[in-house]
Motif scaffolding. Structure first.
Motif, mmCIF file in Angstrom:
data_model
loop_
_atom_site.group_PDB
_atom_site.id
_atom_site.type_symbol
_atom_site.label_atom_id
_atom_site.label_comp_id
_atom_site.label_asym_id
_atom_site.label_seq_id
_atom_site.Cartn_x
_atom_site.Cartn_y
_atom_site.Cartn_z
ATOM 1 N N SER A 50 67.647 78.086 38.568
ATOM 2 C CA SER A 50 66.473 78.472 37.774
ATOM 3 C C SER A 50 65.502 77.301 37.755
ATOM 4 N N LYS A 51 64.433 77.461 38.480
ATOM 5 C CA LYS A 51 63.450 76.393 38.603
ATOM 6 C C LYS A 51 62.756 76.186 37.252
ATOM 7 N N PRO A 52 62.965 75.019 36.632
ATOM 8 C CA PRO A 52 62.346 74.784 35.320
ATOM 9 C C PRO A 52 60.862 74.464 35.453
ATOM 10 N N ASP A 53 60.153 74.595 34.340
ATOM 11 C CA ASP A 53 58.742 74.249 34.291
ATOM 12 C C ASP A 53 58.543 72.749 34.131
ATOM 13 N N LEU A 54 59.561 72.066 33.613
ATOM 14 C CA LEU A 54 59.500 70.622 33.402
ATOM 15 C C LEU A 54 60.926 70.087 33.300
ATOM 16 N N ILE A 55 61.110 68.843 33.724
ATOM 17 C CA ILE A 55 62.419 68.182 33.604
ATOM 18 C C ILE A 55 62.254 66.966 32.719
ATOM 19 N N LEU A 56 63.098 66.859 31.710
ATOM 20 C CA LEU A 56 63.179 65.691 30.842
ATOM 21 C C LEU A 56 64.413 64.927 31.295
ATOM 22 N N LEU A 57 64.206 63.745 31.862
ATOM 23 C CA LEU A 57 65.255 63.059 32.612
ATOM 24 C C LEU A 57 65.573 61.672 32.082
ATOM 25 N N ASP A 58 66.849 61.428 31.822
ATOM 26 C CA ASP A 58 67.326 60.078 31.553
ATOM 27 C C ASP A 58 67.586 59.424 32.917
ATOM 28 N N ILE A 59 67.559 58.112 32.948
ATOM 29 C CA ILE A 59 67.816 57.397 34.207
ATOM 30 C C ILE A 59 69.291 57.036 34.348
ATOM 31 N N LEU A 60 69.882 56.560 33.265
ATOM 32 C CA LEU A 60 71.292 56.156 33.318
ATOM 33 C C LEU A 60 72.184 57.368 33.095
ATOM 34 N N LEU A 61 72.729 57.881 34.194
ATOM 35 C CA LEU A 61 73.574 59.069 34.158
ATOM 36 C C LEU A 61 74.814 58.842 35.003
ATOM 37 N N PRO A 62 75.908 59.522 34.673
ATOM 38 C CA PRO A 62 77.101 59.417 35.529
ATOM 39 C C PRO A 62 76.920 60.206 36.825
ATOM 40 N N ARG A 63 77.732 59.907 37.793
ATOM 41 C CA ARG A 63 77.829 60.559 39.102
ATOM 42 C C ARG A 63 76.577 60.435 39.967
ATOM 43 N N MET A 64 75.407 60.768 39.479
ATOM 44 C CA MET A 64 74.153 60.612 40.220
ATOM 45 C C MET A 64 73.101 60.200 39.200
ATOM 46 N N ASP A 65 72.548 58.999 39.354
ATOM 47 C CA ASP A 65 71.593 58.534 38.347
ATOM 48 C C ASP A 65 70.229 59.197 38.522
#
Length: 136
Positions: free
Chosen positions: A46-61
């Motif tokens: 489901s293609k979102p209208d916007l992504i709110l993204l943290d940088i420090l994440l597990p598995r793939m930053d």
């Protein structure tokens, strides 16, 4: 009937529940991914209208995630707002290259302010980068 806007929140900290609740109360449809790999899977469904993204994440930053979506013609135009406590000038420069629309430092904003800022991008259809205005 007004179309509900979809926000994909990519965050692995406990704050995600509060953020999700606040956006939902404003009428947004919220999808949450706990890491970059999960986010890539969700974004294809489901293609979102916007992504709110943290940088420090597990598995793939967040940087790796941004590379994946910016390299995909079907996903590259989705606006991304960074919501992180990372803040070196090197990180900021990398984010400019990925054309994120804003960089919000978690420690410097209330949840209400976060919701208002992100809502502005969706209401106005803004996809121009404001990251050049950020002072770290």
């Amino acid at each position: 009937m007004k179309k509900q806007r979809i926000i994909l929140i990519v965050e692995d900290e406990p704050i995600v529940k509060i953020v999700e609740e606040k956006f939902s109360k404003k009428g947004f449809i919220i999808d949450v991914a706990r890491d970059g790999i999960e986010a890539v899977e969700r974004i294809h469904h489901s293609k979102p209208d916007l992504i709110l993204l943290d940088i420090l994440l597990p598995r793939m930053d967040g940087f790796q995630f941004l590379k994946v979506i910016r390299d995909d013609p079907g996903l590259r135009d989705i606006p991304v707002v960074i919501f992180s406590n990372l803040g070196s000038s090197h990180d900021l420069e990398k984010l400019r290259e990925f054309k994120v629309v804003d960089y919000i430092i978690k420690a410097n904003v209330t949840i209400h302010e976060l919701v208002e800022r992100v809502s502005k991008y969706l209401k106005n259809g803004e996809n121009k980068s404001n990251i050049k205005k950020c002072q770290l």
